[in-house]
Design a protein around this motif. Structure first.
Motif, PDB file in Angstrom:
ATOM      1  N   LEU A 212     -33.213  33.662 -21.739  1.00 46.24           N
ATOM      2  CA  LEU A 212     -31.877  33.839 -21.187  1.00 46.24           C
ATOM      3  C   LEU A 212     -31.936  34.027 -19.674  1.00 46.24           C
ATOM      4  O   LEU A 212     -31.120  33.455 -18.934  1.00 46.24           O
ATOM      5  CB  LEU A 212     -31.206  35.049 -21.836  1.00 46.24           C
ATOM      6  N   TRP A 213     -32.911  34.813 -19.221  1.00 47.37           N
ATOM      7  CA  TRP A 213     -33.087  35.033 -17.775  1.00 47.37           C
ATOM      8  C   TRP A 213     -33.362  33.715 -17.063  1.00 47.37           C
ATOM      9  O   TRP A 213     -32.782  33.435 -16.016  1.00 47.37           O
ATOM     10  CB  TRP A 213     -34.224  36.013 -17.543  1.00 47.37           C
ATOM     11  N   PHE A 214     -34.224  32.888 -17.639  1.00 48.50           N
ATOM     12  CA  PHE A 214     -34.541  31.594 -17.052  1.00 48.50           C
ATOM     13  C   PHE A 214     -33.294  30.726 -16.947  1.00 48.50           C
ATOM     14  O   PHE A 214     -33.023  30.110 -15.911  1.00 48.50           O
ATOM     15  CB  PHE A 214     -35.610  30.884 -17.896  1.00 48.50           C
ATOM     16  N   VAL A 215     -32.508  30.679 -18.047  1.00 49.91           N
ATOM     17  CA  VAL A 215     -31.297  29.853 -18.058  1.00 49.91           C
ATOM     18  C   VAL A 215     -30.301  30.349 -17.027  1.00 49.91           C
ATOM     19  O   VAL A 215     -29.728  29.555 -16.252  1.00 49.91           O
ATOM     20  CB  VAL A 215     -30.665  29.846 -19.463  1.00 49.91           C
ATOM     21  N   VAL A 216     -30.078  31.660 -16.968  1.00 50.69           N
ATOM     22  CA  VAL A 216     -29.096  32.218 -16.031  1.00 50.69           C
ATOM     23  C   VAL A 216     -29.500  31.941 -14.594  1.00 50.69           C
ATOM     24  O   VAL A 216     -28.675  31.512 -13.760  1.00 50.69           O
ATOM     25  CB  VAL A 216     -28.936  33.739 -16.264  1.00 50.69           C
ATOM     26  N   VAL A 217     -30.765  32.166 -14.267  1.00 54.89           N
ATOM     27  CA  VAL A 217     -31.239  31.932 -12.896  1.00 54.89           C
ATOM     28  C   VAL A 217     -31.069  30.469 -12.516  1.00 54.89           C
ATOM     29  O   VAL A 217     -30.595  30.145 -11.413  1.00 54.89           O
ATOM     30  CB  VAL A 217     -32.718  32.363 -12.759  1.00 54.89           C
ATOM     31  N   ARG A 218     -31.445  29.565 -13.429  1.00 55.09           N
ATOM     32  CA  ARG A 218     -31.342  28.140 -13.118  1.00 55.09           C
ATOM     33  C   ARG A 218     -29.882  27.702 -12.976  1.00 55.09           C
ATOM     34  O   ARG A 218     -29.542  26.924 -12.087  1.00 55.09           O
ATOM     35  CB  ARG A 218     -32.052  27.316 -14.183  1.00 55.09           C
ATOM     36  N   VAL A 219     -29.012  28.182 -13.861  1.00 58.78           N
ATOM     37  CA  VAL A 219     -27.596  27.795 -13.790  1.00 58.78           C
ATOM     38  C   VAL A 219     -26.979  28.301 -12.487  1.00 58.78           C
ATOM     39  O   VAL A 219     -26.229  27.567 -11.814  1.00 58.78           O
ATOM     40  CB  VAL A 219     -26.823  28.334 -15.010  1.00 58.78           C
ATOM     41  N   ARG A 220     -27.292  29.529 -12.115  1.00 56.32           N
ATOM     42  CA  ARG A 220     -26.750  30.078 -10.863  1.00 56.32           C
ATOM     43  C   ARG A 220     -27.242  29.277  -9.661  1.00 56.32           C
ATOM     44  O   ARG A 220     -26.488  29.013  -8.718  1.00 56.32           O
ATOM     45  CB  ARG A 220     -27.153  31.544 -10.712  1.00 56.32           C
ATOM     46  N   LYS A 221     -28.497  28.856  -9.699  1.00 55.93           N
ATOM     47  CA  LYS A 221     -29.050  28.080  -8.590  1.00 55.93           C
ATOM     48  C   LYS A 221     -28.386  26.708  -8.506  1.00 55.93           C
ATOM     49  O   LYS A 221     -28.075  26.217  -7.410  1.00 55.93           O
ATOM     50  CB  LYS A 221     -30.563  27.936  -8.756  1.00 55.93           C
ATOM     51  N   LEU A 223     -25.361  25.893  -9.581  1.00 56.56           N
ATOM     52  CA  LEU A 223     -23.984  26.076  -9.099  1.00 56.56           C
ATOM     53  C   LEU A 223     -23.961  26.356  -7.603  1.00 56.56           C
ATOM     54  O   LEU A 223     -23.083  25.849  -6.882  1.00 56.56           O
ATOM     55  CB  LEU A 223     -23.317  27.222  -9.864  1.00 56.56           C
ATOM     56  N   ALA A 224     -24.916  27.164  -7.106  1.00 55.50           N
ATOM     57  CA  ALA A 224     -24.976  27.459  -5.672  1.00 55.50           C
ATOM     58  C   ALA A 224     -25.256  26.197  -4.870  1.00 55.50           C
ATOM     59  O   ALA A 224     -24.666  25.970  -3.810  1.00 55.50           O
ATOM     60  CB  ALA A 224     -26.046  28.519  -5.409  1.00 55.50           C
ATOM     61  N   ASN A 225     -26.154  25.344  -5.379  1.00 61.86           N
ATOM     62  CA  ASN A 225     -26.468  24.101  -4.677  1.00 61.86           C
ATOM     63  C   ASN A 225     -25.273  23.167  -4.640  1.00 61.86           C
ATOM     64  O   ASN A 225     -25.037  22.483  -3.638  1.00 61.86           O
ATOM     65  CB  ASN A 225     -27.664  23.397  -5.355  1.00 61.86           C
ATOM     66  N   ARG A 226     -24.492  23.142  -5.721  1.00 60.57           N
ATOM     67  CA  ARG A 226     -23.310  22.290  -5.743  1.00 60.57           C
ATOM     68  C   ARG A 226     -22.258  22.770  -4.749  1.00 60.57           C
ATOM     69  O   ARG A 226     -21.565  21.974  -4.099  1.00 60.57           O
ATOM     70  CB  ARG A 226     -22.723  22.264  -7.151  1.00 60.57           C
ATOM     71  N   GLN A 227     -22.127  24.084  -4.591  1.00 55.13           N
ATOM     72  CA  GLN A 227     -21.145  24.639  -3.659  1.00 55.13           C
ATOM     73  C   GLN A 227     -21.543  24.370  -2.207  1.00 55.13           C
ATOM     74  O   GLN A 227     -20.698  24.174  -1.346  1.00 55.13           O
ATOM     75  CB  GLN A 227     -20.979  26.131  -3.896  1.00 55.13           C
ATOM     76  N   GLU A 228     -22.884  24.386  -1.962  1.00 53.27           N
ATOM     77  CA  GLU A 228     -23.350  24.156  -0.594  1.00 53.27           C
ATOM     78  C   GLU A 228     -23.328  22.681  -0.217  1.00 53.27           C
ATOM     79  O   GLU A 228     -23.344  22.345   0.950  1.00 53.27           O
ATOM     80  CB  GLU A 228     -24.782  24.700  -0.444  1.00 53.27           C
ATOM     81  N   ARG A 229     -23.316  21.795  -1.217  1.00 51.53           N
ATOM     82  CA  ARG A 229     -23.366  20.355  -0.972  1.00 51.53           C
ATOM     83  C   ARG A 229     -22.039  19.931  -0.340  1.00 51.53           C
ATOM     84  O   ARG A 229     -20.963  20.228  -0.860  1.00 51.53           O
ATOM     85  CB  ARG A 229     -23.597  19.605  -2.271  1.00 51.53           C
ATOM     86  N   PRO A 230     -22.089  19.222   0.794  1.00 55.12           N
ATOM     87  CA  PRO A 230     -20.855  18.789   1.440  1.00 55.12           C
ATOM     88  C   PRO A 230     -20.080  17.806   0.578  1.00 55.12           C
ATOM     89  O   PRO A 230     -20.640  16.968  -0.116  1.00 55.12           O
ATOM     90  CB  PRO A 230     -21.329  18.123   2.727  1.00 55.12           C
ATOM     91  N   VAL A 231     -18.761  17.952   0.603  1.00 48.27           N
ATOM     92  CA  VAL A 231     -17.900  17.092  -0.199  1.00 48.27           C
ATOM     93  C   VAL A 231     -17.703  15.753   0.529  1.00 48.27           C
ATOM     94  O   VAL A 231     -17.373  15.706   1.710  1.00 48.27           O
ATOM     95  CB  VAL A 231     -16.530  17.749  -0.414  1.00 48.27           C
ATOM     96  N   ALA A 232     -17.948  14.649  -0.218  1.00 48.54           N
ATOM     97  CA  ALA A 232     -17.794  13.323   0.392  1.00 48.54           C
ATOM     98  C   ALA A 232     -16.327  13.014   0.623  1.00 48.54           C
ATOM     99  O   ALA A 232     -15.475  13.271  -0.231  1.00 48.54           O
ATOM    100  CB  ALA A 232     -18.427  12.254  -0.512  1.00 48.54           C
ATOM    101  N   ARG A 233     -16.006  12.477   1.777  1.00 50.06           N
ATOM    102  CA  ARG A 233     -14.607  12.131   2.112  1.00 50.06           C
ATOM    103  C   ARG A 233     -14.391  10.633   1.944  1.00 50.06           C
ATOM    104  O   ARG A 233     -15.263   9.848   2.185  1.00 50.06           O
ATOM    105  CB  ARG A 233     -14.313  12.523   3.548  1.00 50.06           C
TER     106      ARG A 233
END
Length: 233
Positions: A212-221, A223-233
């Motif tokens: 569970l710890w592995f899954v949670v850490v990976r999912v959070r990472k 999601l964080a990478n997706r938020q930091e990724r610039p949105v294509a215009r």
């Protein structure tokens, strides 16, 4: 009136006792597997562990040592069987790496949920730097021992050299844990008889929490990478 058959009478009065009887849960399952199949069961358990790391050898091998202490198997044959099981599993991952090659393996890692391509690069760099030593030491590291064979196959490491390092590393690891189960047999027997059910729940709970710890850490990472990724215009 013939004389009684004392062999039949004694057998009926003193039936064979299953050494795994009375043990519950995961521990009972492991002991039953190895009791039914003997040393072959030890090898089978290690083969399963290679492809299913959540069933850790650290929880399986001491059981083989304990059964050896009980006189149900030979401790040296148990170590040999465990090492052969680990070696066969390692050959399987070596073959996967050799057949897929670097690019297809990298693509597979990228497409596998919760895996990151950086995992592939780290394993590749580690193997490139240490070669045979990576295989030898990797056999003594949880999780890593299951997958260290893949970069060895990708790089087409000499098969017999790979097998030698895998055998030595696996034998050392298996000998340590089986030896502990054998050496501490007098101590752990009353504990297992009294608490095998609770200990089984603890082992399963720890494995579940780690997953569970592995899954949670990976999912959070992710999601964080997706938020930091610039949105294509």
């Amino acid at each position: 009136m013939g004389s009684p058959d004392w062999s039949v009478t004694l057998a009926a009065a003193d039936p064979a006792v299953d050494p795994s009887a009375g043990y519950e849960g995961f521990i009972g399952w492991v002991l039953t597997l190895m009791t039914d199949l003997g040393e072959v069961g030890v090898g089978l358990a290690l083969l399963i562990e290679t492809f299913f790391p959540p069933m850790p050898s650290e929880a399986v091998l001491p059981g083989a040592g304990f059964l050896a202490y009980e006189g149900e198997m030979n401790v040296w044959l148990a170590i040999v069987a465990a090492t052969l099981g680990a070696l066969v599993g390692a050959w399987g991952f070596y073959a996967i790496g050799a057949l897929l090659g670097r690019d297809r393996t990298k693509w597979l890692v990228e497409k596998t949920p919760l895996l990151e391509v950086e995992d592939f690069y780290k394993a590749e760099r580690f193997f490139t730097r240490w070669g045979g030593l990576a295989v030898l030491v990797g056999r003594c590291v949880p999780i890593v021992r299951s997958f260290v064979s893949i970069p060895a196959g990708i790089e087409r490491m000499n098969f017999w050299r790979f097998s030698f390092y895998t055998t030595v590393g696996s034998a050392a690891w298996n000998g340590l844990w089986i030896g502990l189960g054998y050496g501490f047999g007098p101590v752990i027997k009353p504990v297992l008889e009294e608490w095998s059910g609770i200990l089984s729940y603890v082992v399963v709970a720890i494995i579940g929490l780690l997953m569970l710890w592995f899954v949670v850490v990976r999912v959070r990472k992710i999601l964080a990478n997706r938020q930091e990724r610039p949105v294509a215009r």
